[in-house]
Write a protein that holds these residues in place. Structure first.
Motif, mmCIF file in Angstrom:
data_model
loop_
_atom_site.group_PDB
_atom_site.id
_atom_site.type_symbol
_atom_site.label_atom_id
_atom_site.label_comp_id
_atom_site.label_asym_id
_atom_site.label_seq_id
_atom_site.Cartn_x
_atom_site.Cartn_y
_atom_site.Cartn_z
ATOM 1 N N GLN A 98 0.830 -1.206 0.000
ATOM 2 C CA GLN A 98 0.000 0.000 0.000
ATOM 3 C C GLN A 98 0.868 1.261 0.000
ATOM 4 O O GLN A 98 0.547 2.254 -0.663
ATOM 5 C CB GLN A 98 -0.920 0.003 1.214
ATOM 6 C CG GLN A 98 -1.880 1.185 1.258
ATOM 7 C CD GLN A 98 -2.855 1.082 2.418
ATOM 8 O OE1 GLN A 98 -2.918 0.068 3.107
ATOM 9 N NE2 GLN A 98 -3.618 2.129 2.630
ATOM 10 N N ASP A 99 1.964 1.225 0.764
ATOM 11 C CA ASP A 99 2.835 2.395 0.897
ATOM 12 C C ASP A 99 3.864 2.509 -0.223
ATOM 13 O O ASP A 99 4.637 3.468 -0.242
ATOM 14 C CB ASP A 99 3.569 2.336 2.236
ATOM 15 C CG ASP A 99 2.639 2.447 3.431
ATOM 16 O OD1 ASP A 99 1.482 2.872 3.243
ATOM 17 O OD2 ASP A 99 3.061 2.085 4.550
ATOM 18 N N ASP A 100 3.895 1.544 -1.145
ATOM 19 C CA ASP A 100 4.956 1.477 -2.149
ATOM 20 C C ASP A 100 6.321 1.564 -1.454
ATOM 21 O O ASP A 100 7.210 2.306 -1.857
ATOM 22 C CB ASP A 100 4.803 2.595 -3.182
ATOM 23 C CG ASP A 100 5.672 2.361 -4.422
ATOM 24 O OD1 ASP A 100 5.969 1.196 -4.740
ATOM 25 O OD2 ASP A 100 6.065 3.370 -5.063
ATOM 26 N N ALA A 101 6.448 0.795 -0.372
ATOM 27 C CA ALA A 101 7.619 0.874 0.498
ATOM 28 C C ALA A 101 8.845 0.239 -0.162
ATOM 29 O O ALA A 101 8.740 -0.529 -1.109
ATOM 30 C CB ALA A 101 7.324 0.170 1.816
ATOM 31 N N ARG A 102 10.002 0.565 0.391
ATOM 32 C CA ARG A 102 11.263 -0.027 -0.049
ATOM 33 C C ARG A 102 11.990 -0.557 1.191
ATOM 34 O O ARG A 102 12.869 0.107 1.743
ATOM 35 C CB ARG A 102 12.146 0.997 -0.781
ATOM 36 C CG ARG A 102 11.559 1.520 -2.088
ATOM 37 C CD ARG A 102 11.439 0.427 -3.121
ATOM 38 N NE ARG A 102 11.013 0.949 -4.422
ATOM 39 C CZ ARG A 102 9.743 1.059 -4.802
ATOM 40 N NH1 ARG A 102 8.780 0.685 -3.958
ATOM 41 N NH2 ARG A 102 9.438 1.533 -5.988
ATOM 42 N N PRO A 103 11.624 -1.751 1.660
ATOM 43 C CA PRO A 103 12.300 -2.305 2.842
ATOM 44 C C PRO A 103 13.789 -2.501 2.583
ATOM 45 O O PRO A 103 14.191 -2.970 1.514
ATOM 46 C CB PRO A 103 11.585 -3.645 3.060
ATOM 47 C CG PRO A 103 10.934 -3.957 1.752
ATOM 48 C CD PRO A 103 10.598 -2.650 1.119
ATOM 49 N N ALA A 104 14.606 -2.131 3.546
ATOM 50 C CA ALA A 104 16.057 -2.209 3.389
ATOM 51 C C ALA A 104 16.524 -3.656 3.292
ATOM 52 O O ALA A 104 15.954 -4.557 3.901
ATOM 53 C CB ALA A 104 16.736 -1.524 4.566
ATOM 54 N N ILE A 105 17.574 -3.859 2.506
ATOM 55 C CA ILE A 105 18.172 -5.179 2.326
ATOM 56 C C ILE A 105 19.355 -5.329 3.275
ATOM 57 O O ILE A 105 20.160 -4.398 3.437
ATOM 58 C CB ILE A 105 18.610 -5.382 0.866
ATOM 59 C CG1 ILE A 105 17.374 -5.330 -0.049
ATOM 60 C CG2 ILE A 105 19.360 -6.694 0.680
ATOM 61 C CD1 ILE A 105 17.706 -5.335 -1.537
#
Length: 202
Positions: A98-105
């Motif tokens: 929903q947030d178009d998030a980019r979770p860190a790798i």
């Protein structure tokens, strides 16, 4: 029901909002697609298998590709691990979408320039790749490389994943994708072989 199958199955309902955001400042329009394997040049360069796998199905396919090609492997893992609890993961995955998030790798690839071919693998959740795959595409410049996409799911196709990859990486050659049913991942060696041969990767 396995997590990947269940999450993929959610795509047919309104339970998962569509992520429509694009990479900031990319100006991307289209990628070089080679759909005719008869005219596709063999990929003879050094290869890397980069993949995200929550339940292990995509890892199984990645390992089979590695066995057949000798390619190096890099597992895309979130810096903050996802919960093993299904309901909690479902909540987090929906919110990220929903947030178009980019979770860190968690880890990084320091020698990406050494690779000419990238096998990029992902499960399919709600008909699309998890947002951490989009983090990977934002973090790494794949321009000039050949990308061979593969996915596992409970029945959904790789189509939206390939569309997303095409949009975000306009300067790569994207090969035809491999789709494996998650429940059949351990028995996919023949399918992997056929896919590699069709794409002239072995």
């Amino acid at each position: 029901m396995g997590l990947i199958a269940a999450l993929a199955g959610c795509g047919g309902t309104t339970s998962g909002p569509s992520a429509t955001g694009t990479t900031s400042g990319s100006g991307k329009e289209s990628s070089s697609r080679q759909s005719d394997s008869a005219t596709r040049p063999a990929a003879d360069g050094k290869a890397l298998i980069a993949y995200f796998s929550q339940t292990g199905n995509t890892k199984t396919v990645a390992d089979i590709i590695a066995q057949q090609t000798g390619a190096d492997e890099f597992r895309i893992e979130p810096a903050t691990p996802y919960s093993d609890d299904y309901d909690t993961l479902l909540e987090v995955a929906q919110q990220e979408k929903q947030d178009d998030a980019r979770p860190a790798i968690a880890d990084t690839i320091d020698n990406l320039d050494d690779y000419d071919v990238i096998y990029l693998g992902t499960p399919i959740w709600w008909y699309e790749e998890p947002m951490i795959i989009r983090t990977f595409l934002d973090d790494y410049d794949l321009a000039g490389k050949t990308v061979a996409p593969f996915c596992t799911s409970g029945g959904s196709s790789c189509d939206r994943f390939v569309d997303s990859l095409t949009e975000r990486e306009p300067d790569v050659t994207i090969l035809d994708p491999l789709q494996v049913n998650g429940s059949s991942a351990a028995d996919s060696a023949d399918d992997v072989t056929a896919w590699l041969r069709d794409n002239r990767l072995i």
